[in-house]
Motif scaffolding. Sequence first.
Motif, PDB file in Angstrom:
ATOM      1  N   ALA A   1     -64.791 -17.830   5.833  1.00  0.00           N
ATOM      2  CA  ALA A   1     -64.345 -19.020   5.175  1.00  0.00           C
ATOM      3  C   ALA A   1     -64.713 -18.717   3.608  1.00  0.00           C
ATOM      4  N   LYS A   2     -65.477 -17.858   3.102  1.00  0.00           N
ATOM      5  CA  LYS A   2     -65.566 -17.550   1.882  1.00  0.00           C
ATOM      6  C   LYS A   2     -64.421 -16.438   1.318  1.00  0.00           C
ATOM      7  N   GLU A   3     -64.025 -15.791   2.107  1.00  0.00           N
ATOM      8  CA  GLU A   3     -62.767 -14.783   1.813  1.00  0.00           C
ATOM      9  C   GLU A   3     -61.697 -15.662   1.679  1.00  0.00           C
ATOM     10  N   GLU A   4     -61.486 -16.726   2.628  1.00  0.00           N
ATOM     11  CA  GLU A   4     -60.370 -17.420   2.514  1.00  0.00           C
ATOM     12  C   GLU A   4     -60.310 -18.274   1.141  1.00  0.00           C
ATOM     13  N   ARG A   5     -61.483 -18.622   0.915  1.00  0.00           N
ATOM     14  CA  ARG A   5     -61.487 -19.619  -0.473  1.00  0.00           C
ATOM     15  C   ARG A   5     -61.393 -18.526  -1.789  1.00  0.00           C
ATOM     16  N   ILE A   6     -61.575 -17.445  -1.672  1.00  0.00           N
ATOM     17  CA  ILE A   6     -61.203 -16.432  -2.774  1.00  0.00           C
ATOM     18  C   ILE A   6     -59.603 -16.409  -2.817  1.00  0.00           C
ATOM     19  N   LEU A   7     -59.186 -16.060  -1.563  1.00  0.00           N
ATOM     20  CA  LEU A   7     -57.615 -15.970  -1.489  1.00  0.00           C
ATOM     21  C   LEU A   7     -56.957 -17.022  -2.014  1.00  0.00           C
ATOM     22  N   ALA A   8     -57.588 -18.189  -1.782  1.00  0.00           N
ATOM     23  CA  ALA A   8     -56.821 -19.290  -1.959  1.00  0.00           C
ATOM     24  C   ALA A   8     -57.060 -19.515  -3.729  1.00  0.00           C
ATOM     25  N   GLY A   9     -57.717 -18.869  -4.434  1.00  0.00           N
ATOM     26  CA  GLY A   9     -57.820 -19.092  -5.627  1.00  0.00           C
ATOM     27  C   GLY A   9     -59.152 -20.042  -6.389  1.00  0.00           C
ATOM     28  N   GLU A  10     -59.919 -20.321  -5.062  1.00  0.00           N
ATOM     29  CA  GLU A  10     -60.884 -20.910  -5.532  1.00  0.00           C
ATOM     30  C   GLU A  10     -62.254 -20.508  -6.666  1.00  0.00           C
ATOM     31  N   ALA A  11     -61.975 -18.981  -6.635  1.00  0.00           N
ATOM     32  CA  ALA A  11     -63.201 -18.216  -7.234  1.00  0.00           C
ATOM     33  C   ALA A  11     -62.449 -17.545  -8.411  1.00  0.00           C
ATOM     34  N   GLY A  12     -61.264 -18.023  -8.986  1.00  0.00           N
ATOM     35  CA  GLY A  12     -60.708 -17.664 -10.356  1.00  0.00           C
ATOM     36  C   GLY A  12     -59.548 -16.648  -9.699  1.00  0.00           C
ATOM     37  N   HIS A  13     -58.555 -16.526 -10.925  1.00  0.00           N
ATOM     38  CA  HIS A  13     -57.453 -15.770 -10.605  1.00  0.00           C
ATOM     39  C   HIS A  13     -57.745 -14.387 -10.477  1.00  0.00           C
ATOM     40  N   GLY A  14     -58.862 -13.745 -10.987  1.00  0.00           N
ATOM     41  CA  GLY A  14     -59.220 -12.228 -10.979  1.00  0.00           C
ATOM     42  C   GLY A  14     -59.428 -12.030  -9.664  1.00  0.00           C
ATOM     43  N   ARG A  15     -60.522 -12.615  -9.011  1.00  0.00           N
ATOM     44  CA  ARG A  15     -60.683 -12.282  -7.702  1.00  0.00           C
ATOM     45  C   ARG A  15     -59.813 -12.837  -6.691  1.00  0.00           C
ATOM     46  N   GLN A  16     -58.857 -13.716  -6.962  1.00  0.00           N
ATOM     47  CA  GLN A  16     -57.732 -13.953  -6.015  1.00  0.00           C
ATOM     48  C   GLN A  16     -56.896 -12.660  -6.181  1.00  0.00           C
ATOM     49  N   LYS A  17     -56.544 -12.197  -7.399  1.00  0.00           N
ATOM     50  CA  LYS A  17     -55.482 -11.263  -7.336  1.00  0.00           C
ATOM     51  C   LYS A  17     -55.929  -9.891  -6.794  1.00  0.00           C
ATOM     52  N   ALA A  18     -57.630  -9.665  -6.678  1.00  0.00           N
ATOM     53  CA  ALA A  18     -58.223  -8.764  -6.189  1.00  0.00           C
ATOM     54  C   ALA A  18     -58.080  -8.841  -4.779  1.00  0.00           C
ATOM     55  N   MET A  19     -58.404 -10.053  -4.001  1.00  0.00           N
ATOM     56  CA  MET A  19     -58.294 -10.480  -2.649  1.00  0.00           C
ATOM     57  C   MET A  19     -56.887 -10.179  -2.052  1.00  0.00           C
ATOM     58  N   GLU A  20     -55.780 -10.493  -3.077  1.00  0.00           N
ATOM     59  CA  GLU A  20     -54.396 -10.512  -2.389  1.00  0.00           C
ATOM     60  C   GLU A  20     -54.192  -8.813  -2.014  1.00  0.00           C
ATOM     61  N   LEU A  21     -54.642  -8.138  -2.923  1.00  0.00           N
ATOM     62  CA  LEU A  21     -54.442  -6.687  -2.922  1.00  0.00           C
ATOM     63  C   LEU A  21     -55.148  -6.209  -1.684  1.00  0.00           C
ATOM     64  N   LEU A  22     -56.240  -6.383  -1.557  1.00  0.00           N
ATOM     65  CA  LEU A  22     -57.177  -5.922  -0.283  1.00  0.00           C
ATOM     66  C   LEU A  22     -56.500  -6.369   0.726  1.00  0.00           C
ATOM     67  N   VAL A  23     -55.956  -7.592   1.035  1.00  0.00           N
ATOM     68  CA  VAL A  23     -55.191  -8.260   2.182  1.00  0.00           C
ATOM     69  C   VAL A  23     -54.099  -7.762   2.499  1.00  0.00           C
ATOM     70  N   ALA A  24     -53.224  -7.365   1.454  1.00  0.00           N
ATOM     71  CA  ALA A  24     -51.803  -6.944   1.752  1.00  0.00           C
ATOM     72  C   ALA A  24     -51.941  -5.392   2.117  1.00  0.00           C
ATOM     73  N   LEU A  25     -52.966  -4.585   1.826  1.00  0.00           N
ATOM     74  CA  LEU A  25     -53.225  -3.100   2.368  1.00  0.00           C
ATOM     75  C   LEU A  25     -53.648  -3.318   3.664  1.00  0.00           C
ATOM     76  N   GLY A  26     -54.556  -4.436   3.718  1.00  0.00           N
ATOM     77  CA  GLY A  26     -55.145  -4.429   5.464  1.00  0.00           C
ATOM     78  C   GLY A  26     -54.134  -4.675   6.073  1.00  0.00           C
ATOM     79  N   ASP A  27     -53.238  -5.691   5.892  1.00  0.00           N
ATOM     80  CA  ASP A  27     -51.967  -5.991   6.756  1.00  0.00           C
ATOM     81  C   ASP A  27     -51.130  -4.930   7.055  1.00  0.00           C
ATOM     82  N   ILE A  28     -50.868  -4.143   5.856  1.00  0.00           N
ATOM     83  CA  ILE A  28     -50.075  -3.012   6.047  1.00  0.00           C
ATOM     84  C   ILE A  28     -50.564  -1.917   6.951  1.00  0.00           C
ATOM     85  N   TYR A  29     -51.775  -1.665   6.945  1.00  0.00           N
ATOM     86  CA  TYR A  29     -52.563  -0.924   7.786  1.00  0.00           C
ATOM     87  C   TYR A  29     -53.189  -1.365   9.214  1.00  0.00           C
TER      88      TYR A  29
END
Length: 416
Positions: free
Chosen positions: A32-60
Motif C-alpha cells: 500500500a505504501k509503494e502504491e501511494r508513492i507511485l500515485a505521487g502522494e510522497a512527492g514528485h521526486g519519489r514518484q519519478k523514482a518509483m515509476e522507474l523501478l516499476v517500469a524496469l520491474g515490469d520489463i524484466y
Amino acid sequence: MQVPETPDRPASSHPSFYYTPPLMTTSMHLTAKEERILAGEAGHGRQKAMELLVALGDIYGAKRLIPIASAQVSGASFKTIGDAGIRFLEDFSEHATVSVRASLNPLGMDEKRWRAMGVGADFRLKQARIVRAYRSLGVEPLYTCTPYLSGNRPRRGQHLAWAESSATVFANSYLGAMTNREGGPSALAAAIIGKTAEYGLHIPENRAPRVRIDIESIPEGLVPLAGYVVGKLAGKRIPYLPSLDLTPDQHKSFGAAMAATGAVSMYEFSCPEDRKKIDTSGIEEKISVPTTELASQAERLRGDDSWDLVAVGCPHCSRHEIRRMAKFLKGRKPANDADVWFCTSRSVYNSCPREVAVLSRFGKVLCDTCMVVAPIERLYKRTASDSGKAMVYLPTLGKQRASFRTTQQLLEAISS
Ligand code: F3S
C-alpha cells in the motif's frame, strides 16, 4: 506508516519533470505504501523514482520490490552525462533524497588537482553542478569505483543496486552480495526508494553458472587480460572458473575486464576458504583457455611503443597496490617523457601519504577520477595502461590509441 509528504514546486518551472502520465499501472505486487508513492502522494521526486523501478520491474518480469542495503550510483562525470544529465539531476535533487546508503562513482576530474590535470574551467563548472546535485540528493561523495575499499563494503547475501560495472562484478563474485548491473538513473531511483525490483541476479537460481572456463595458467601481470578473454567467451552466461586462484586486488582487475568485454556481472570460482557449494548442473559448455592465448592477447593489445600518458588504476588502486608500486619505485629516477596518472580513491590516497609521495615523483596521484571518465581526449592521443577494462574504453570513450602493458612493464618504463 505514513508516507512523508514532499512539498511540490510551482508547476511553471521545468515542465518536463512535472509532467506525469496518467496513473501508471503495473503487474508487480506493490505494498500500500509503494502504491501511494507511485500515485505521487510522497512527492514528485519519489514518484519519478518509483515509476522507474516499476517500469524496469515490469520489463524484466519482477513480482515485487525488495529492500537494498546500499546503492552505487554512476553517471558522475560531466563527460559521460552532459548537459541533459545535469538538468535531470538538478530537477531530481530539488525533490528527493536517498533513503539508503548510496556512494558515487568517479567524477571527470580530481576535485583538488583539476588544473594540474589540464581540465578547463568550463568543464570544472559543469562538474561542480553535478557534485552539488548529488550532494543535495544525499549521495556520499566517495567518487570511486571501489566503494568496497572506502567503507561501502556489502556483506554476503545483501541485495544492492550498484551501477558501476567493475564494482558490481566484485560485489556479486567476490563479496557474495546480490546486484544487477544498474544504470545510473535506476541505481539513483533505488537509492531514493530504498528498494529495487526483484529480478536477474537478485534471484538465486539466476546466479548459477552456465559455462565452465578452465584457464591453464595466468602469466605474471596478465590477470586483467584473463578477465578480458573470459568476458568475451562467456558473453551473457555466468562463467565458472574452477582454477581461478587470485588475490582480492586481482579479482578487482579480473572482474572489471570481464564485465567490460562480456555482458554478465558475475563469475563463480572455487575458493579454498569458502566452502560454499556451487551448483554446476546448468553448465552447457566447457571451454579451455591455454596460457598461450593470454600471451597472444597481450600481443594483440600491445599497440604503440611510445605514449603521451601512462595510466594505472582502473579500477582505482587499492592501498596495497599503491604500496607495492611505491616499493618498486623508491630509489629509482623518473624516466620517459609521458605523463603518468596513478588513479585511486581519496580515502586510499589519504591512508598512505609516504607511498603517495614516492609515486608523486613519477607522476600525478589523482583522486575522484580516472583515465576513462576524465576528458583525456582533449589532452592525449596515445595511452598505455595495465587495465583490461581500460583497453575496452580508452579507444571508445577516451578516443585513445591504447597500449596494454603489465604494471611491472609500466613501472620499468617510467623509471630507471
Ligand atoms: Fe573505475 Fe574508471 Fe576503470 S570508473 S573501473 S577506473 S573506467
